[in-house]
Each structure stands twice: as structure tokens, then as C-alpha cells.
Design a protein around this motif. Structure first.
Motif, mmCIF file in Angstrom:
data_model
loop_
_atom_site.group_PDB
_atom_site.id
_atom_site.type_symbol
_atom_site.label_atom_id
_atom_site.label_comp_id
_atom_site.label_asym_id
_atom_site.label_seq_id
_atom_site.Cartn_x
_atom_site.Cartn_y
_atom_site.Cartn_z
ATOM 1 N N VAL A 39 -28.398 21.385 4.901
ATOM 2 C CA VAL A 39 -27.223 21.981 5.543
ATOM 3 C C VAL A 39 -26.726 21.054 6.650
ATOM 4 C CG1 VAL A 39 -27.905 24.362 5.017
ATOM 5 C CG2 VAL A 39 -28.575 23.342 7.184
ATOM 6 N N ASP A 40 -25.431 21.152 6.945
ATOM 7 C CA ASP A 40 -24.862 20.360 8.034
ATOM 8 C C ASP A 40 -24.999 21.114 9.355
ATOM 9 O OD1 ASP A 40 -22.792 22.279 8.129
ATOM 10 O OD2 ASP A 40 -21.365 21.000 7.081
ATOM 11 N N ALA A 41 -24.462 20.561 10.414
ATOM 12 C CA ALA A 41 -24.596 21.150 11.749
ATOM 13 C C ALA A 41 -23.967 22.537 11.838
ATOM 14 C CB ALA A 41 -23.965 20.224 12.794
ATOM 15 N N ASP A 42 -22.986 22.824 10.977
ATOM 16 C CA ASP A 42 -22.328 24.132 10.982
ATOM 17 C C ASP A 42 -22.951 25.111 9.990
ATOM 18 O OD1 ASP A 42 -20.454 23.330 12.933
ATOM 19 O OD2 ASP A 42 -19.246 22.354 11.365
ATOM 20 N N GLY A 43 -24.008 24.682 9.299
ATOM 21 C CA GLY A 43 -24.686 25.549 8.341
ATOM 22 C C GLY A 43 -24.164 25.437 6.922
ATOM 23 N N GLY A 44 -23.153 24.589 6.680
ATOM 24 C CA GLY A 44 -22.631 24.401 5.318
ATOM 25 C C GLY A 44 -23.605 23.605 4.470
ATOM 26 N N LEU A 45 -23.675 23.913 3.194
ATOM 27 C CA LEU A 45 -24.568 23.195 2.292
ATOM 28 C C LEU A 45 -24.086 21.764 2.085
ATOM 29 C CD1 LEU A 45 -25.341 25.901 -0.425
ATOM 30 C CD2 LEU A 45 -26.822 25.124 1.435
ATOM 31 N N GLU A 46 -25.020 20.837 2.086
ATOM 32 C CA GLU A 46 -24.719 19.422 1.908
ATOM 33 C C GLU A 46 -24.697 19.040 0.429
ATOM 34 O OE1 GLU A 46 -23.618 17.424 3.984
ATOM 35 O OE2 GLU A 46 -24.642 17.486 5.899
ATOM 36 N N GLY A 47 -24.138 17.873 0.166
ATOM 37 C CA GLY A 47 -24.171 17.271 -1.156
ATOM 38 C C GLY A 47 -23.619 18.158 -2.249
ATOM 39 N N PRO A 48 -24.311 18.198 -3.369
ATOM 40 C CA PRO A 48 -23.803 18.961 -4.508
ATOM 41 C C PRO A 48 -23.930 20.474 -4.321
ATOM 42 C CG PRO A 48 -25.979 18.127 -5.007
ATOM 43 C CD PRO A 48 -25.579 17.533 -3.676
ATOM 44 N N PHE A 49 -24.761 20.892 -3.378
ATOM 45 C CA PHE A 49 -25.080 22.313 -3.244
ATOM 46 C C PHE A 49 -23.881 23.155 -2.833
ATOM 47 C CE2 PHE A 49 -29.116 20.057 -2.149
ATOM 48 C CZ PHE A 49 -29.720 20.258 -3.381
ATOM 49 N N ASN A 50 -22.966 22.595 -2.053
ATOM 50 C CA ASN A 50 -21.765 23.322 -1.641
ATOM 51 C C ASN A 50 -20.975 23.790 -2.868
ATOM 52 O OD1 ASN A 50 -19.754 24.197 0.373
ATOM 53 N ND2 ASN A 50 -18.550 22.494 -0.416
ATOM 54 N N ALA A 51 -20.837 22.921 -3.858
ATOM 55 C CA ALA A 51 -20.081 23.273 -5.070
ATOM 56 C C ALA A 51 -20.763 24.383 -5.860
ATOM 57 C CB ALA A 51 -19.893 22.046 -5.951
ATOM 58 N N PHE A 52 -22.077 24.522 -5.735
ATOM 59 C CA PHE A 52 -22.790 25.576 -6.450
ATOM 60 C C PHE A 52 -22.274 26.961 -6.054
ATOM 61 C CE2 PHE A 52 -27.096 23.178 -7.108
ATOM 62 C CZ PHE A 52 -26.427 22.136 -7.735
ATOM 63 N N LEU A 53 -21.706 27.045 -4.863
ATOM 64 C CA LEU A 53 -21.210 28.333 -4.361
ATOM 65 C C LEU A 53 -19.906 28.759 -5.033
ATOM 66 C CD1 LEU A 53 -21.867 27.668 -0.576
ATOM 67 C CD2 LEU A 53 -23.296 28.995 -2.153
ATOM 68 N N LEU A 54 -19.220 27.842 -5.685
ATOM 69 C CA LEU A 54 -17.929 28.158 -6.303
ATOM 70 C C LEU A 54 -18.062 29.183 -7.423
ATOM 71 C CD1 LEU A 54 -16.395 24.588 -6.510
ATOM 72 C CD2 LEU A 54 -15.808 26.420 -4.887
ATOM 73 N N GLN A 55 -19.139 29.093 -8.172
ATOM 74 C CA GLN A 55 -19.399 30.009 -9.282
ATOM 75 C C GLN A 55 -20.876 30.386 -9.180
ATOM 76 O OE1 GLN A 55 -20.705 31.421 -11.739
ATOM 77 N NE2 GLN A 55 -19.087 32.191 -12.998
ATOM 78 N N ARG A 57 -23.068 32.472 -10.390
ATOM 79 C CA ARG A 57 -23.983 32.625 -11.527
ATOM 80 C C ARG A 57 -24.417 31.262 -12.044
ATOM 81 N NH1 ARG A 57 -20.456 36.709 -14.539
ATOM 82 N NH2 ARG A 57 -20.110 38.029 -12.753
ATOM 83 N N LEU A 58 -23.466 30.362 -12.201
ATOM 84 C CA LEU A 58 -23.820 29.006 -12.624
ATOM 85 C C LEU A 58 -24.558 28.274 -11.507
ATOM 86 C CD1 LEU A 58 -20.603 27.811 -14.489
ATOM 87 C CD2 LEU A 58 -22.780 28.521 -15.481
ATOM 88 N N GLY A 59 -24.087 28.425 -10.287
ATOM 89 C CA GLY A 59 -24.713 27.749 -9.147
ATOM 90 C C GLY A 59 -26.162 28.146 -8.979
ATOM 91 N N PHE A 60 -26.461 29.431 -9.155
ATOM 92 C CA PHE A 60 -27.851 29.886 -9.018
ATOM 93 C C PHE A 60 -28.721 29.265 -10.114
ATOM 94 C CE2 PHE A 60 -31.489 32.696 -9.013
ATOM 95 C CZ PHE A 60 -31.717 32.837 -7.654
ATOM 96 N N ALA A 61 -28.205 29.269 -11.337
ATOM 97 C CA ALA A 61 -28.957 28.673 -12.447
ATOM 98 C C ALA A 61 -29.119 27.167 -12.240
ATOM 99 C CB ALA A 61 -28.254 28.959 -13.769
ATOM 100 N N TRP A 62 -28.068 26.530 -11.757
ATOM 101 C CA TRP A 62 -28.084 25.086 -11.540
ATOM 102 C C TRP A 62 -29.098 24.711 -10.463
ATOM 103 C CZ3 TRP A 62 -26.828 21.865 -14.934
ATOM 104 C CH2 TRP A 62 -26.466 20.568 -14.656
ATOM 105 N N GLN A 63 -29.119 25.477 -9.359
ATOM 106 C CA GLN A 63 -30.084 25.166 -8.295
ATOM 107 C C GLN A 63 -31.510 25.446 -8.775
ATOM 108 O OE1 GLN A 63 -32.314 26.762 -6.079
ATOM 109 N NE2 GLN A 63 -32.082 28.668 -7.231
ATOM 110 N N ALA A 64 -31.688 26.469 -9.616
ATOM 111 C CA ALA A 64 -33.021 26.769 -10.145
ATOM 112 C C ALA A 64 -33.503 25.640 -11.059
ATOM 113 C CB ALA A 64 -33.016 28.102 -10.889
ATOM 114 N N LEU A 65 -32.607 25.103 -11.879
ATOM 115 C CA LEU A 65 -32.971 23.968 -12.723
ATOM 116 C C LEU A 65 -33.345 22.773 -11.850
ATOM 117 C CD1 LEU A 65 -33.289 22.501 -15.402
ATOM 118 C CD2 LEU A 65 -30.817 22.041 -15.349
ATOM 119 N N GLY A 66 -32.567 22.522 -10.804
ATOM 120 C CA GLY A 66 -32.883 21.413 -9.900
ATOM 121 C C GLY A 66 -34.234 21.578 -9.240
ATOM 122 N N ALA A 67 -34.551 22.786 -8.810
ATOM 123 C CA ALA A 67 -35.859 23.036 -8.199
ATOM 124 C C ALA A 67 -36.974 22.824 -9.232
ATOM 125 C CB ALA A 67 -35.918 24.438 -7.607
ATOM 126 N N ALA A 68 -36.760 23.265 -10.467
ATOM 127 C CA ALA A 68 -37.766 23.070 -11.517
ATOM 128 C C ALA A 68 -37.961 21.580 -11.804
ATOM 129 C CB ALA A 68 -37.356 23.822 -12.781
#
Length: 186
Positions: A39-55, A57-68
Motif C-alpha cells: 500500500v502507498d502512504a494513503d493506503g491505496g494498493l500498489e502495483g497491479p493490486f489496485n486494478a484488482f478492485l475494479l472487478q 470477483r475477478l480481483g479476488f480470484a486473481w489475488q488468490a492465484l497470485g498468493a498460491a
């Protein structure tokens, strides 16, 4: 390059977006040493993670795949980071390199080995397994396929499950590189 996607502020997120945010900022990635900021100084997600918030359902699955990909494969930390860094170079993904270079160092990659990955001199890596991981990841990202000899070498060193893991790592980080490029995330 000007960012095309503004940072989504934590206070403005709906419930589904907050769930994705919590999974990224408070999940497995947030445990242990913080080698790049989530996260940045204002609490916003850095890098690709910010875009995960746009959708969400996909963002949650995408972050879970990344963690795996990061925490649940049988590849060693060094081998995984080699694959990620080779993918970052081949996909021209500066953010991925910047985020994963310190992780690679933490996993034991030396400055000379990192330079070798950056310049495609895979023969400079410590062992045959790491050289095969690097060459295989490079072929996957550059040619999007393996010839029979490359497949045989990868299979011999990694087994079928390991080849699947390496394919998944290269594919995941190549897709992230595309998202970062399109949204102009630096």
C-alpha cells in the motif's frame, strides 16, 4: 508515462472491494518481511493490486492465484523468483522487476545472478535446475511454447507438476505485466 487508472481510496471501496483489499493488504503477502510495499502512504494498493478492485470477483480470484503462485508451489523460493524475474525481463515489466528483485535477494540470489537474469545469461546460475527454470520461463514468455527438447529438460528436472507450476507462474506474471503496461502503472 501517465497512469491511466487512479488509485482507489480505501474509504471509497464497497464491501466486495474491501474484501479484495483485505486479502491483499492483510493476507499472506503482508506476513513476514515486507520487501516491497503493498500500500502507498494513503493506503491505496500498489502495483497491479489496485486494478484488482475494479472487478472484485475477478480481483479476488486473481489475488488468490497470485498468493498460491508465491506460497504454495513446490519450487524453491530461488527457483520461483528466477522464473518471476525472467518473466519480468522478457515482458518488459519494470514494476515486477522492482518488486521481485529484493525478494530474489532475500531468497539468496546474488547481484551477479540478478545481472545474469537481467541479461539472459542463465548459464551463470548456480545449478542445473535453476538454469532449466530460467530457460524454460524465458521460452514460455518469449515464444509461448516449449520445443520437444525444452519440454523434456523441464520435465526431467521438475516433473509434470513442476512444469505446470512453472507454466502458471510465467502466465500469471505475464498477465500482470500486461495489466501494468495497459494501466501505465510504474
Amino acid at each position: 508515462m501517465t497512469a491511466r487508472l487512479g488509485k482507489l481510496a480505501p474509504a471509497d471501496l464497497d464491501d466486495d472491494q474491501r474484501a479484495v483489499y483485505a486479502a491483499v493488504a492483510g493476507g499472506r503477502r503482508a506476513q513476514g518481511p515486507q520487501l516491497f510495499p503493498l500500500v502507498d502512504a494513503d493506503g491505496g494498493l500498489e502495483g497491479p493490486f489496485n486494478a484488482f478492485l475494479l472487478q472484485p470477483r475477478l480481483g479476488f480470484a486473481w489475488q488468490a492465484l497470485g498468493a498460491a503462485v508465491r506460497y504454495e508451489t513446490a519450487l524453491s523460493d530461488r527457483a520461483r523468483e528466477i522464473a518471476i524475474l525472467v518473466t519480468a525481463v522478457a515482458a518488459d515489466a519494470a514494476f515486477e522487476w522492482a518488486a521481485h528483485e529484493p525478494i530474489g535477494r532475500h531468497a539468496g540470489l546474488t547481484g551477479d545472478e540478478l545481472d545474469a537474469l537481467r541479461t539472459g545469461r542463465f548459464e551463470a546460475l548456480a545449478g542445473e535446475l535453476e538454469r532449466v527454470v530460467a530457460a524454460t520461463a524465458h521460452a514460455l514468455v518469449v515464444r509461448r511454447d516449449l520445443d520437444d527438447e525444452e519440454y523434456r529438460r523441464a520435465l526431467g528436472m521438475l516433473g509434470e507438476a513442476g512444469v505446470f507450476e512453472l507454466l502458471t507462474i510465467a502466465g500469471y506474471y505475464q498477465a500482470l505485466a500486461m495489466q501494468l503496461r495497459v494501466f501505465r502503472v510504474s
